[in-house]
Design a protein around this motif. Structure first.
Motif, mmCIF file in Angstrom:
data_model
loop_
_atom_site.group_PDB
_atom_site.id
_atom_site.type_symbol
_atom_site.label_atom_id
_atom_site.label_comp_id
_atom_site.label_asym_id
_atom_site.label_seq_id
_atom_site.Cartn_x
_atom_site.Cartn_y
_atom_site.Cartn_z
ATOM 1 N N LEU A 82 -0.616 -14.160 -9.414
ATOM 2 C CA LEU A 82 -1.342 -13.186 -10.704
ATOM 3 C C LEU A 82 -2.540 -12.642 -9.319
ATOM 4 C CD1 LEU A 82 -3.192 -14.751 -13.466
ATOM 5 C CD2 LEU A 82 -2.354 -13.003 -14.144
ATOM 6 N N ASP A 83 -2.841 -13.386 -8.326
ATOM 7 C CA ASP A 83 -3.612 -12.829 -7.358
ATOM 8 C C ASP A 83 -2.518 -11.910 -6.659
ATOM 9 O OD1 ASP A 83 -5.639 -12.215 -5.162
ATOM 10 O OD2 ASP A 83 -4.745 -13.510 -4.421
ATOM 11 N N GLY A 84 -1.031 -12.387 -5.808
ATOM 12 C CA GLY A 84 0.123 -11.460 -5.360
ATOM 13 C C GLY A 84 -0.210 -10.072 -6.506
ATOM 14 N N MET A 85 0.051 -10.454 -8.014
ATOM 15 C CA MET A 85 0.447 -9.398 -8.630
ATOM 16 C C MET A 85 -0.507 -8.368 -8.691
ATOM 17 S SD MET A 85 2.681 -10.683 -11.982
ATOM 18 C CE MET A 85 1.633 -11.679 -11.737
ATOM 19 N N ILE A 86 -2.061 -9.075 -8.805
ATOM 20 C CA ILE A 86 -2.986 -7.848 -8.637
ATOM 21 C C ILE A 86 -3.207 -6.749 -7.679
ATOM 22 C CG2 ILE A 86 -5.705 -7.358 -8.406
ATOM 23 C CD1 ILE A 86 -5.541 -9.676 -11.034
ATOM 24 N N LEU A 87 -2.565 -7.229 -6.267
ATOM 25 C CA LEU A 87 -2.948 -7.071 -4.624
ATOM 26 C C LEU A 87 -1.779 -6.306 -4.639
ATOM 27 C CD1 LEU A 87 -4.052 -9.961 -2.422
ATOM 28 C CD2 LEU A 87 -5.321 -8.007 -3.340
ATOM 29 N N MET A 88 -0.667 -6.643 -5.104
ATOM 30 C CA MET A 88 0.351 -5.021 -5.307
ATOM 31 C C MET A 88 0.602 -4.209 -5.682
ATOM 32 S SD MET A 88 2.287 -6.803 -2.732
ATOM 33 C CE MET A 88 4.133 -6.571 -2.812
ATOM 34 N N THR A 89 -0.358 -4.381 -7.186
ATOM 35 C CA THR A 89 -0.474 -3.290 -7.580
ATOM 36 C C THR A 89 -1.285 -2.581 -7.747
ATOM 37 O OG1 THR A 89 -0.028 -4.686 -9.973
ATOM 38 C CG2 THR A 89 -2.169 -2.521 -9.935
ATOM 39 N N LEU A 90 -2.351 -2.903 -6.881
ATOM 40 C CA LEU A 90 -3.971 -1.857 -5.755
ATOM 41 C C LEU A 90 -3.002 -1.536 -5.122
ATOM 42 C CD1 LEU A 90 -6.484 -4.032 -6.018
ATOM 43 C CD2 LEU A 90 -6.786 -2.160 -7.364
ATOM 44 N N LEU A 91 -2.076 -1.611 -4.008
ATOM 45 C CA LEU A 91 -1.419 -0.756 -2.685
ATOM 46 C C LEU A 91 -0.687 0.075 -3.536
ATOM 47 C CD1 LEU A 91 -0.509 -1.614 0.181
ATOM 48 C CD2 LEU A 91 1.132 -2.934 -0.626
ATOM 49 N N ILE A 92 -0.083 -0.388 -4.598
ATOM 50 C CA ILE A 92 0.883 0.364 -5.557
ATOM 51 C C ILE A 92 0.453 1.876 -5.112
ATOM 52 C CG2 ILE A 92 2.724 1.129 -7.291
ATOM 53 C CD1 ILE A 92 3.655 -1.344 -7.159
ATOM 54 N N ALA A 95 -0.786 3.029 -2.626
ATOM 55 C CA ALA A 95 0.348 4.138 -1.495
ATOM 56 C C ALA A 95 0.671 5.763 -2.871
ATOM 57 C CB ALA A 95 1.416 3.396 -1.397
ATOM 58 N N LEU A 96 0.846 5.794 -4.141
ATOM 59 C CA LEU A 96 0.762 6.639 -5.102
ATOM 60 C C LEU A 96 -0.543 7.429 -5.015
ATOM 61 C CD1 LEU A 96 1.722 4.580 -8.237
ATOM 62 C CD2 LEU A 96 3.871 6.155 -6.497
ATOM 63 N N THR A 97 -1.677 7.260 -4.666
ATOM 64 C CA THR A 97 -3.141 7.799 -4.409
ATOM 65 C C THR A 97 -3.215 8.761 -2.861
ATOM 66 O OG1 THR A 97 -4.351 6.255 -4.265
ATOM 67 C CG2 THR A 97 -3.929 6.946 -6.273
ATOM 68 N N PHE A 98 -3.176 8.020 -1.753
ATOM 69 C CA PHE A 98 -2.988 8.306 -0.669
ATOM 70 C C PHE A 98 -1.708 8.085 -0.202
ATOM 71 C CE2 PHE A 98 -7.051 7.073 -1.962
ATOM 72 C CZ PHE A 98 -8.256 7.854 -1.826
ATOM 73 N N ILE A 100 0.430 6.395 3.056
ATOM 74 C CA ILE A 100 0.323 5.601 3.879
ATOM 75 C C ILE A 100 1.796 5.725 4.533
ATOM 76 C CG2 ILE A 100 -0.032 3.281 4.098
ATOM 77 C CD1 ILE A 100 -1.595 2.363 0.967
ATOM 78 N N PRO A 101 2.115 5.126 6.017
ATOM 79 C CA PRO A 101 2.920 5.508 6.389
ATOM 80 C C PRO A 101 4.014 4.093 5.911
ATOM 81 C CG PRO A 101 1.166 6.069 8.104
ATOM 82 C CD PRO A 101 0.542 5.668 6.272
ATOM 83 N N PRO A 102 5.168 4.780 5.835
ATOM 84 C CA PRO A 102 5.888 3.563 5.004
ATOM 85 C C PRO A 102 5.811 2.248 6.153
ATOM 86 C CG PRO A 102 7.320 5.231 5.737
ATOM 87 C CD PRO A 102 5.605 5.295 6.312
ATOM 88 N N ALA A 103 6.010 2.045 7.062
ATOM 89 C CA ALA A 103 5.647 0.866 8.005
ATOM 90 C C ALA A 103 4.001 0.027 8.234
ATOM 91 C CB ALA A 103 5.844 1.376 9.606
ATOM 92 N N ASP A 104 3.033 0.787 7.303
ATOM 93 C CA ASP A 104 2.035 0.597 7.428
ATOM 94 C C ASP A 104 2.121 0.069 5.771
ATOM 95 O OD1 ASP A 104 0.734 1.308 9.587
ATOM 96 O OD2 ASP A 104 -0.906 2.726 9.019
ATOM 97 N N LEU A 105 2.800 0.597 4.687
ATOM 98 C CA LEU A 105 3.053 -0.023 3.163
ATOM 99 C C LEU A 105 3.517 -1.374 3.681
ATOM 100 C CD1 LEU A 105 2.237 0.464 0.548
ATOM 101 C CD2 LEU A 105 4.631 2.085 0.401
ATOM 102 N N VAL A 106 4.600 -1.248 4.530
ATOM 103 C CA VAL A 106 5.478 -2.989 4.478
ATOM 104 C C VAL A 106 4.724 -4.417 5.151
ATOM 105 C CG1 VAL A 106 7.250 -4.134 5.827
ATOM 106 C CG2 VAL A 106 7.810 -1.959 4.866
ATOM 107 N N MET A 107 4.284 -3.693 6.209
ATOM 108 C CA MET A 107 3.056 -4.804 6.528
ATOM 109 C C MET A 107 1.978 -5.264 6.188
ATOM 110 S SD MET A 107 4.198 -5.772 9.975
ATOM 111 C CE MET A 107 2.663 -7.105 10.005
ATOM 112 N N THR A 108 1.313 -4.402 5.558
ATOM 113 C CA THR A 108 0.310 -5.228 4.541
ATOM 114 C C THR A 108 1.260 -5.472 3.319
ATOM 115 O OG1 THR A 108 -1.384 -2.645 4.775
ATOM 116 C CG2 THR A 108 -1.325 -3.726 2.799
ATOM 117 N N ALA A 109 1.715 -5.147 1.947
ATOM 118 C CA ALA A 109 2.798 -5.632 1.324
ATOM 119 C C ALA A 109 3.159 -7.110 1.854
ATOM 120 C CB ALA A 109 3.692 -4.321 0.870
ATOM 121 N N LEU A 110 4.024 -7.104 2.872
ATOM 122 C CA LEU A 110 4.254 -8.519 3.667
ATOM 123 C C LEU A 110 3.243 -9.646 3.719
ATOM 124 C CD1 LEU A 110 7.043 -7.418 6.407
ATOM 125 C CD2 LEU A 110 7.339 -8.755 3.858
#
Length: 132
Positions: A82-92, A95-98, A100-110
């Motif tokens: 649940l923690d991982g799904m919530i964090l990924m949802t917040l990240l998405i 990313a949709l509202t601001f 985020i450079p693709p490299a930053d997005l990938v590193m944050t997700a990883l």
């Protein structure tokens, strides 16, 4: 031989889950701690609130998940998933509202969303297989 080999792999999967979880929790503890201290040293008054918020969102759920997995493996595994799904949802959403450079997005997700998902899945699978 067959049952013993399966038990061996489950033990390694569980250990891998602990390695992933503890590396992520340690990394985010260090990251948020250093950011918090540097903000305080720099004289930023908002550093205290921001640091506590980052700790509550990124670090505390990982350590709570580790404690739950230690005591109640299925509950901890579900908590981490649940923690991982919530964090990924917040990240998405971010990313949709601001932008985020693709490299930053990938590193944050990883580093943020993937470790609790992987650890939770490993713990859940090994717990499920141990029950059978």
């Amino acid at each position: 031989m067959g049952g013993e080999g399966r038990t061996h792999w489950r033990r390694w999967w569980r250990r891998l889950g602990w390695v992933v979880l503890l590396l992520a929790a340690g990394f985010w503890t260090l990251f948020t701690g250093v950011e918090f201290v540097s903000g305080l040293i720099g004289g930023e008054t908002s550093a205290l609130v921001g640091g506590l918020m980052e700790f509550a969102v990124f670090v505390a759920p990982l350590w709570i998940g580790a404690a739950l997995v230690w005591r109640w493996p299925p509950v901890g595994a579900v908590w981490l998933l649940l923690d991982g799904m919530i964090l990924m949802t917040l990240l998405i959403v971010r990313a949709l509202t601001f932008y985020i450079p693709p490299a930053d997005l990938v590193m944050t997700a990883l580093t943020l969303g993937l470790p609790p998902l992987v650890a939770g899945l490993l713990f859940l699978v090994t717990w499920w297989r141990d029950r059978r």
